[in-house]
Design a protein around this motif. Structure first.
Motif, PDB file in Angstrom:
ATOM      1  N   SER A 189       0.923  -1.258   0.047  1.00 16.13           N
ATOM      2  CA  SER A 189       0.005   0.071  -0.074  1.00 16.13           C
ATOM      3  C   SER A 189       0.841   1.326  -0.067  1.00 16.13           C
ATOM      4  O   SER A 189       0.325   2.368  -0.185  1.00 16.13           O
ATOM      5  CB  SER A 189      -0.885   0.098   1.102  1.00 16.13           C
ATOM      6  OG  SER A 189      -0.108  -0.093   2.430  1.00 16.13           O
ATOM      7  N   LYS A 191       3.144   2.533  -2.071  1.00 18.42           N
ATOM      8  CA  LYS A 191       2.941   3.260  -3.317  1.00 18.42           C
ATOM      9  C   LYS A 191       1.796   4.060  -3.645  1.00 18.42           C
ATOM     10  O   LYS A 191       1.620   4.954  -4.053  1.00 18.42           O
ATOM     11  CB  LYS A 191       3.690   2.280  -4.581  1.00 18.42           C
ATOM     12  CG  LYS A 191       3.795   3.147  -5.880  1.00 18.42           C
ATOM     13  CD  LYS A 191       4.318   2.126  -6.938  1.00 18.42           C
ATOM     14  CE  LYS A 191       4.525   2.600  -8.049  1.00 18.42           C
ATOM     15  NZ  LYS A 191       5.287   1.639  -9.116  1.00 18.42           N
ATOM     16  N   LYS A 192       0.576   3.337  -3.137  1.00 22.63           N
ATOM     17  CA  LYS A 192      -0.862   3.855  -3.422  1.00 22.63           C
ATOM     18  C   LYS A 192      -0.803   5.137  -2.536  1.00 22.63           C
ATOM     19  O   LYS A 192      -1.453   5.982  -3.035  1.00 22.63           O
ATOM     20  CB  LYS A 192      -1.559   2.714  -3.192  1.00 22.63           C
ATOM     21  CG  LYS A 192      -3.022   3.244  -3.382  1.00 22.63           C
ATOM     22  CD  LYS A 192      -4.247   2.088  -3.103  1.00 22.63           C
ATOM     23  CE  LYS A 192      -5.650   2.531  -3.518  1.00 22.63           C
ATOM     24  NZ  LYS A 192      -5.878   3.837  -2.896  1.00 22.63           N
ATOM     25  N   ALA A 195       0.910   7.750  -4.389  1.00 22.87           N
ATOM     26  CA  ALA A 195       0.057   8.057  -5.815  1.00 22.87           C
ATOM     27  C   ALA A 195      -1.066   8.943  -5.290  1.00 22.87           C
ATOM     28  O   ALA A 195      -1.463   9.914  -6.097  1.00 22.87           O
ATOM     29  CB  ALA A 195      -0.294   6.883  -6.256  1.00 22.87           C
ATOM     30  N   ASP A 196      -1.805   8.525  -4.329  1.00 26.42           N
ATOM     31  CA  ASP A 196      -3.315   9.126  -3.850  1.00 26.42           C
ATOM     32  C   ASP A 196      -2.905  10.667  -3.436  1.00 26.42           C
ATOM     33  O   ASP A 196      -3.558  11.526  -3.755  1.00 26.42           O
ATOM     34  CB  ASP A 196      -4.045   8.470  -2.696  1.00 26.42           C
ATOM     35  CG  ASP A 196      -4.579   6.982  -3.087  1.00 26.42           C
ATOM     36  OD1 ASP A 196      -4.725   6.887  -4.621  1.00 26.42           O
ATOM     37  OD2 ASP A 196      -4.800   6.245  -2.501  1.00 26.42           O
ATOM     38  N   LYS A 201      -2.099   7.734 -10.705  1.00 25.97           N
ATOM     39  CA  LYS A 201      -2.196   6.525 -10.756  1.00 25.97           C
ATOM     40  C   LYS A 201      -0.912   5.762 -10.303  1.00 25.97           C
ATOM     41  O   LYS A 201       0.244   6.346 -10.636  1.00 25.97           O
ATOM     42  CB  LYS A 201      -2.747   5.678 -12.148  1.00 25.97           C
ATOM     43  CG  LYS A 201      -4.196   6.187 -12.375  1.00 25.97           C
ATOM     44  CD  LYS A 201      -4.610   5.427 -13.793  1.00 25.97           C
ATOM     45  CE  LYS A 201      -6.075   5.926 -13.946  1.00 25.97           C
ATOM     46  NZ  LYS A 201      -6.329   5.270 -15.395  1.00 25.97           N
ATOM     47  N   GLU A 202      -0.799   4.632  -9.649  1.00 20.49           N
ATOM     48  CA  GLU A 202       0.390   4.086  -9.380  1.00 20.49           C
ATOM     49  C   GLU A 202       1.174   3.741 -10.348  1.00 20.49           C
ATOM     50  O   GLU A 202       2.507   4.049 -10.251  1.00 20.49           O
ATOM     51  CB  GLU A 202       0.071   2.743  -8.646  1.00 20.49           C
ATOM     52  CG  GLU A 202      -0.465   3.001  -7.268  1.00 20.49           C
ATOM     53  CD  GLU A 202      -0.501   1.492  -6.478  1.00 20.49           C
ATOM     54  OE1 GLU A 202       0.432   0.919  -6.261  1.00 20.49           O
ATOM     55  OE2 GLU A 202      -1.817   1.041  -6.099  1.00 20.49           O
ATOM     56  N   GLU A 203       0.770   3.192 -11.374  1.00 22.04           N
ATOM     57  CA  GLU A 203       1.516   3.015 -12.634  1.00 22.04           C
ATOM     58  C   GLU A 203       2.105   3.968 -13.188  1.00 22.04           C
ATOM     59  O   GLU A 203       2.927   4.134 -14.260  1.00 22.04           O
ATOM     60  CB  GLU A 203       0.639   2.084 -13.731  1.00 22.04           C
ATOM     61  CG  GLU A 203      -0.753   2.706 -14.152  1.00 22.04           C
ATOM     62  CD  GLU A 203      -1.635   2.267 -13.245  1.00 22.04           C
ATOM     63  OE1 GLU A 203      -3.006   2.317 -13.676  1.00 22.04           O
ATOM     64  OE2 GLU A 203      -1.629   2.163 -12.112  1.00 22.04           O
ATOM     65  N   SER A 204       1.691   5.429 -13.091  1.00 20.95           N
ATOM     66  CA  SER A 204       2.224   6.665 -13.484  1.00 20.95           C
ATOM     67  C   SER A 204       3.459   7.174 -12.852  1.00 20.95           C
ATOM     68  O   SER A 204       4.249   7.754 -13.402  1.00 20.95           O
ATOM     69  CB  SER A 204       1.111   7.574 -13.320  1.00 20.95           C
ATOM     70  OG  SER A 204       0.162   7.595 -14.087  1.00 20.95           O
ATOM     71  N   ILE A 205       3.711   6.482 -11.745  1.00 22.15           N
ATOM     72  CA  ILE A 205       4.972   6.670 -11.038  1.00 22.15           C
ATOM     73  C   ILE A 205       6.166   5.940 -11.596  1.00 22.15           C
ATOM     74  O   ILE A 205       6.309   4.718 -11.858  1.00 22.15           O
ATOM     75  CB  ILE A 205       4.860   6.453  -9.549  1.00 22.15           C
ATOM     76  CG1 ILE A 205       3.693   7.310  -8.883  1.00 22.15           C
ATOM     77  CG2 ILE A 205       5.979   6.420  -8.996  1.00 22.15           C
ATOM     78  CD1 ILE A 205       3.526   6.818  -7.333  1.00 22.15           C
ATOM     79  N   TRP A 208      11.262   8.158  -7.561  1.00 22.08           N
ATOM     80  CA  TRP A 208      11.024   8.953  -6.543  1.00 22.08           C
ATOM     81  C   TRP A 208      12.372   9.330  -5.701  1.00 22.08           C
ATOM     82  O   TRP A 208      13.373   8.405  -5.857  1.00 22.08           O
ATOM     83  CB  TRP A 208       9.979   8.742  -5.855  1.00 22.08           C
ATOM     84  CG  TRP A 208      10.021   7.501  -4.963  1.00 22.08           C
ATOM     85  CD1 TRP A 208      10.966   6.865  -4.474  1.00 22.08           C
ATOM     86  CD2 TRP A 208       8.921   6.307  -4.674  1.00 22.08           C
ATOM     87  NE1 TRP A 208      10.962   5.716  -3.991  1.00 22.08           N
ATOM     88  CE2 TRP A 208       9.694   5.399  -3.917  1.00 22.08           C
ATOM     89  CE3 TRP A 208       7.545   6.604  -5.030  1.00 22.08           C
ATOM     90  CZ2 TRP A 208       8.874   4.340  -3.659  1.00 22.08           C
ATOM     91  CZ3 TRP A 208       6.923   5.443  -4.520  1.00 22.08           C
ATOM     92  CH2 TRP A 208       7.639   4.231  -4.034  1.00 22.08           C
TER      93      TRP A 208
END
Length: 442
Positions: A189, A191-192, A195-196, A201-205, A208
């Protein structure tokens, strides 16, 4: 004695800056916002620079280093510069962060950035902030993220299982310093959550640069409210003071520059550090914008002065023997000039005399610091910057305790003192030929 109301107001402002500047990226973002509000125009290294006399500008590098400058209304002879740094010792989150422990817990995998005191990081609420690189229509976009809630904790081992903890325990960064993130139910959770927080969206990351930070806010304390305590006083107290100076700058014969580098805590050897070309590039481009070249650059450096501002060690009340016999700075007693025979600090008789003149003109007290002759000290920005831009430089700082702890202590009056000197310094000139004889024009 500084006026109590002014001192208190200034330090409340400093506290807001510290609380919002949870790492280097946020410190620079906050300075950018303040500069824009004060009429400074942004410049970009990848674009043409069109500068006007009397103009106010700033440029950033990597989102974690910044140089702001104010041009005189007429032709200038040199540069008045103050340098500080945006980073602090901290724990950085590794790329694949979640560690499953005993099918019961999730820890975050972190590594040390800089030389910190480890023990104060334990048993206190922590969170995560930094920058996230995400996919965009044009390629890659940078977003700042701050998980603004109590998210993590690094729990101590109970004394019953570590009887030696009070007898000098050696912390292992891979074992003792990993923050507890969740029970096993929270696996996957992290990464989510990131992202939130930035609404992607998670897959956009894509990647970092994320760091832990202490959630405890800055505060004023002491029997007479004479101390300020906060994370990142080293070196944001100096960066804040320099910023207040550049905002009030009214230069006449010199360009005023407020320089804030990153990565001082790990040696400054990055594109955004003091050992980079950042300052040299900015100085050249200012000259180029007015049709001047390399010879004018060399002459300008002899009509310039650099104040390397990085906090200093105050005498510790429980460890008086750790300080030099005579060069013993105390909080609220004035700005500290740092001396070192091995040139870890660049202060020499010439640069010290100039800076003392500014302090006396501003009616601000000053002190001196030198390491005990049998103890090694740290280094700072001055000698590193001089390897790129060679000019008269003094190393100074504000006295503090608990340096490199996630919660440090300094004096409220010293903030005021440095701001007063910075205001005078940025509106003045130090002119010379390179022979050690200098003219100071206030």
């Amino acid at each position: 004695m500084a006026k109590a109301a002014e001192v208190k107001k200034l330090n409340r402002k400093l506290m807001d800056f510290l609380d919002g500047s949870v790492n280097a990226f946020f410190a620079v973002e906050n300075m950018k916002n303040i500069l824009v509000e004060e009429g400074f125009l942004p410049l970009y290294e990848g674009e043409d620079w069109k500068l006007k006399k009397g103009g106010k500008y700033f440029v950033t590098r990597n989102g974690s280093a910044l140089i702001a400058f104010v041009l005189p209304e007429k032709s200038f002879k040199g540069f008045q510069m103050m340098a500080s740094h945006s980073d602090s010792p901290v724990f950085k989150i590794k790329g694949d962060p979640e560690l499953e422990i005993d099918k019961a817990y999730i820890q975050l995998n972190v590594e040390k950035y800089g030389g910190m005191i480890c023990s104060p990081w334990l048993d206190r609420p922590l969170s995560v902030a930094g920058r996230v690189l995400v996919k965009s229509v044009k390629g890659v976009e940078t977003k700042l993220v701050n998980i603004d809630r109590d998210l993590l904790i690094i729990p101590n081992l109970a004394i019953h299982m570590n009887r030696e903890v009070n007898d000098g325990y050696k912390f292992n960064a891979q074992k003792d310093m990993l923050p507890l993130f969740s029970t096993i139910e929270g696996k996957g959770s992290f990464k989510k959550i990131v992202a939130d927080a930035i609404s992607v969206k998670e897959e956009s990351i894509l990647d970092w640069d994320l760091f832990l930070y202490n959630r405890q806010k800055a505060t004023i304390l002491g029997g007479k409210e004479e101390f300020i305590a906060s994370g990142r006083l080293d070196d944001l107290q100096c960066a804040f003071s320099s910023l207040q100076g550049i905002l009030a700058a009214k230069p006449k014969e010199s360009v005023a520059l407020h320089c804030v580098y990153d990565n001082e805590e790990v040696g400054s050897g990055t594109k955004q550090g003091a050992d980079s070309s950042f300052l040299k590039d900015v100085l050249h481009r200012i000259l180029y914008a007015f049709g001047m070249g390399e010879e004018e650059y060399i002459k300008a450096l002899q009509n310039s002065f650099l104040v390397s501002a990085d906090n200093a060690h105050a005498v510790h009340p429980a460890h008086l023997d750790k300080a030099d016999a005579l060069n013993r700075p105390y909080m609220n007693k004035g700005i500290v000039l740092k001396y070192s025979a091995n040139q870890k600090y660049t202060t020499d008789a010439v640069s010290a005399a100039v800076f003392k003149s500014f302090c006396e003109k501003a009616k601000v007290p000053y002190q001196s610091f030198a390491n005990r002759s049998d103890m090694l000290g740290g280094s700072t920005l001055g000698n590193i910057s001089n390897s790129q831009v060679a000019l008269n430089t003094v190393d100074i700082g504000l006295p503090q305790l608990s340096m490199h702890s996630p919660y440090e202590t300094a004096g409220v009056e010293d903030t005021y003192y440095l701001v007063e000197v910075a205001k005078l310094f940025y509106s003045s000139s130090v002119l010379g030929r390179g022979d050690g004889n200098l003219e100071i024009k206030y």
